[in-house]
Design a protein around this motif. Sequence first.
Motif, PDB file in Angstrom:
ATOM      1  N   ILE A 200       1.019  -1.044  -0.306  1.00 27.35           N
ATOM      2  CA  ILE A 200      -0.183  -0.092  -0.425  1.00 27.35           C
ATOM      3  C   ILE A 200       1.321   1.249   0.372  1.00 27.35           C
ATOM      4  N   SER A 201       0.739   2.494  -1.112  1.00 24.91           N
ATOM      5  CA  SER A 201       1.839   2.959  -0.814  1.00 24.91           C
ATOM      6  C   SER A 201       1.682   4.260   0.115  1.00 24.91           C
ATOM      7  N   ASP A 202       2.281   4.618   0.509  1.00 19.74           N
ATOM      8  CA  ASP A 202       2.343   5.473   1.770  1.00 19.74           C
ATOM      9  C   ASP A 202       1.320   6.931   1.038  1.00 19.74           C
ATOM     10  N   ALA A 203       0.941   6.642   0.559  1.00 18.18           N
ATOM     11  CA  ALA A 203      -0.550   8.015  -0.355  1.00 18.18           C
ATOM     12  C   ALA A 203      -1.486   7.688   0.169  1.00 18.18           C
ATOM     13  N   GLU A 204      -0.812   6.066   0.247  1.00 17.98           N
ATOM     14  CA  GLU A 204      -3.001   5.376   0.555  1.00 17.98           C
ATOM     15  C   GLU A 204      -3.644   4.960   2.117  1.00 17.98           C
ATOM     16  N   THR A 205      -2.077   5.024   2.948  1.00 17.95           N
ATOM     17  CA  THR A 205      -2.096   4.558   4.071  1.00 17.95           C
ATOM     18  C   THR A 205      -2.926   5.396   5.200  1.00 17.95           C
ATOM     19  N   ASP A 206      -2.909   5.372   5.880  1.00 19.71           N
ATOM     20  CA  ASP A 206      -4.484   6.171   7.364  1.00 19.71           C
ATOM     21  C   ASP A 206      -3.424   5.761   8.410  1.00 19.71           C
ATOM     22  N   MET A 207      -2.126   6.622   7.995  1.00 21.69           N
ATOM     23  CA  MET A 207      -1.540   7.229   9.483  1.00 21.69           C
ATOM     24  C   MET A 207      -1.935   6.609  11.063  1.00 21.69           C
ATOM     25  N   ASP A 208      -3.203   7.475  11.495  1.00 24.37           N
ATOM     26  CA  ASP A 208      -3.528   7.967  12.283  1.00 24.37           C
ATOM     27  C   ASP A 208      -5.071   6.964  12.553  1.00 24.37           C
ATOM     28  N   GLY A 209      -5.669   6.591  11.827  1.00 26.11           N
ATOM     29  CA  GLY A 209      -6.329   5.582  11.732  1.00 26.11           C
ATOM     30  C   GLY A 209      -7.650   6.203  11.511  1.00 26.11           C
ATOM     31  N   ASP A 210      -7.770   7.087  11.535  1.00 26.17           N
ATOM     32  CA  ASP A 210      -9.231   8.354  11.272  1.00 26.17           C
ATOM     33  C   ASP A 210     -10.730   8.373   9.842  1.00 26.17           C
ATOM     34  N   GLY A 211     -10.033   7.064   9.440  1.00 25.97           N
ATOM     35  CA  GLY A 211     -10.613   6.692   7.888  1.00 25.97           C
ATOM     36  C   GLY A 211     -10.045   7.547   6.915  1.00 25.97           C
ATOM     37  N   LEU A 212      -9.318   8.311   6.299  1.00 23.50           N
ATOM     38  CA  LEU A 212      -9.069   9.432   5.922  1.00 23.50           C
ATOM     39  C   LEU A 212      -7.431   8.768   5.822  1.00 23.50           C
ATOM     40  N   SER A 213      -6.946   8.455   4.318  1.00 25.86           N
ATOM     41  CA  SER A 213      -5.690   8.376   3.988  1.00 25.86           C
ATOM     42  C   SER A 213      -4.531   9.881   4.290  1.00 25.86           C
ATOM     43  N   ASN A 214      -3.091   9.305   4.034  1.00 21.59           N
ATOM     44  CA  ASN A 214      -2.254  10.397   4.413  1.00 21.59           C
ATOM     45  C   ASN A 214      -2.727  11.479   2.705  1.00 21.59           C
ATOM     46  N   ARG A 215      -2.560  10.841   1.739  1.00 23.66           N
ATOM     47  CA  ARG A 215      -2.944  11.821   0.332  1.00 23.66           C
ATOM     48  C   ARG A 215      -4.826  12.493   0.438  1.00 23.66           C
ATOM     49  N   ARG A 216      -6.019  12.182   1.206  1.00 17.83           N
ATOM     50  CA  ARG A 216      -6.980  13.096   1.413  1.00 17.83           C
ATOM     51  C   ARG A 216      -6.488  13.933   3.141  1.00 17.83           C
ATOM     52  N   GLU A 217      -5.922  12.965   3.821  1.00 16.77           N
ATOM     53  CA  GLU A 217      -5.697  14.538   4.549  1.00 16.77           C
ATOM     54  C   GLU A 217      -4.782  15.720   4.277  1.00 16.77           C
ATOM     55  N   LEU A 218      -3.866  15.478   3.376  1.00 19.51           N
ATOM     56  CA  LEU A 218      -3.042  16.284   3.030  1.00 19.51           C
ATOM     57  C   LEU A 218      -3.873  17.262   1.799  1.00 19.51           C
ATOM     58  N   GLU A 219      -4.972  17.010   1.175  1.00 24.47           N
ATOM     59  CA  GLU A 219      -5.446  17.731   0.471  1.00 24.47           C
ATOM     60  C   GLU A 219      -6.789  18.857   1.024  1.00 24.47           C
ATOM     61  N   LEU A 225      -1.492  12.629  11.329  1.00 31.60           N
ATOM     62  CA  LEU A 225      -0.941  12.070  12.506  1.00 31.60           C
ATOM     63  C   LEU A 225      -1.605  12.357  13.179  1.00 31.60           C
ATOM     64  N   GLU A 226      -2.682  12.588  13.194  1.00 31.58           N
ATOM     65  CA  GLU A 226      -3.580  12.750  14.780  1.00 31.58           C
ATOM     66  C   GLU A 226      -4.985  12.648  14.183  1.00 31.58           C
ATOM     67  N   ALA A 227      -6.056  11.933  14.602  1.00 28.49           N
ATOM     68  CA  ALA A 227      -6.754  11.396  14.566  1.00 28.49           C
ATOM     69  C   ALA A 227      -7.801  12.161  13.965  1.00 28.49           C
ATOM     70  N   ASP A 228      -7.919  13.738  15.359  1.00 30.22           N
ATOM     71  CA  ASP A 228      -8.444  14.605  14.926  1.00 30.22           C
ATOM     72  C   ASP A 228      -7.919  15.672  15.521  1.00 30.22           C
ATOM     73  N   THR A 229      -8.027  16.255  14.078  1.00 28.43           N
ATOM     74  CA  THR A 229      -7.223  17.946  14.004  1.00 28.43           C
ATOM     75  C   THR A 229      -7.913  18.760  15.452  1.00 28.43           C
ATOM     76  N   ASP A 230      -9.547  18.998  14.945  1.00 25.68           N
ATOM     77  CA  ASP A 230      -9.421  19.911  15.619  1.00 25.68           C
ATOM     78  C   ASP A 230     -10.359  19.465  17.387  1.00 25.68           C
ATOM     79  N   GLU A 231     -10.206  18.301  17.752  1.00 28.60           N
ATOM     80  CA  GLU A 231      -9.852  18.083  19.405  1.00 28.60           C
ATOM     81  C   GLU A 231     -11.717  18.842  19.537  1.00 28.60           C
ATOM     82  N   ASP A 232     -12.770  18.037  18.437  1.00 29.08           N
ATOM     83  CA  ASP A 232     -13.768  18.377  18.508  1.00 29.08           C
ATOM     84  C   ASP A 232     -14.255  17.001  19.088  1.00 29.08           C
ATOM     85  N   ASP A 233     -13.380  15.720  19.602  1.00 27.02           N
ATOM     86  CA  ASP A 233     -13.960  14.793  20.082  1.00 27.02           C
ATOM     87  C   ASP A 233     -15.030  13.975  18.262  1.00 27.02           C
TER      88      ASP A 233
END
Length: 324
Positions: A200-219, A225-233
Amino acid sequence: MTPEEDGWFTYKIFGYKEVAVLFNNGSGIQIPGIMEPGFPVKGEMWYRNGTWTAEHPAEITVYFYKPESWSCANLYYYKTENDTGPAWPGTVMKSVGSNWYTCTITKYDSAKVMFNDGNSQIPGSMQPGFDASGMMWYRDGIWCDSETDTDTDGLADYLELVYGTDIDKIDTDGDGLSDGQEVYLTGTDPAKYDSVRTGISDAETDMDGDGLSNRRELELGTNPLEADTDEDDLSDGEEVNRYFTNPLIPDTDGDSLKDGDDVALGFSPLLPDTDGNGILDCDEKIRQSLTQEVTEPDKPEVTQVTVQFNGTGNIMSTTTIKSI
């Protein structure tokens, strides 16, 4: 004078605010020359190659990736044919790990440098040394400074040498992430296509296990690396894929409740007044209960306490139970 390093000597003068100084070798050679006045100095002063400065003059620091076949790494440096550092093979470079060696030149602020192990040398025989100033790096035929980013991938050329990536390729391993993104944002290996999960490419890997790939998070601008970026639970994936809230803003609808609290209380995180009754969700009184496990040595029969009341906000995050 007291010898320090790489040609530097120091001496402290006590009892005067300002004096005139001359340097000599005790054998008739002096600076300034004979019959010339001494240099006026005060405080801390540095003299090198005809120039005075109030601070330590600029130095050159060189990093060198030693070829596997070399037994050691030496640095030879010179300004001109008659103005050089230590005689060939020069100064033994210091190992800093992972086959990297370093040496700092304090004699000059710019010079030509050559690397050798006593037998082989870089550049080759009869070739001039590399021009060096500031901080410079060498690996496998590439000589670079500490600022240039040839391929504009967000990773300076010298770091590309350290990580073993290509200074001419934005995405060395072809995994869909730039080398700079992998080093600074996802923490993946920019030199390996699938450094986290095999196949699995590093772009499609989900590093923080939040259901979004690394590529999608960067977009989206979320933190891979943080499952809840805005800390809203709510995890970033829940916000994007289920509730359609903004994963960068903890209160998407502006009702003073975090998106996670809206969901926990049965409100819409997209509507400030979910039921349209003219009362903001944050002011609606909701029947809620809170249960807490307790340990009371004097009352071993009490192991759990539950409270229920009508209140605003999410009492799970605003209410605590204490023994009195």
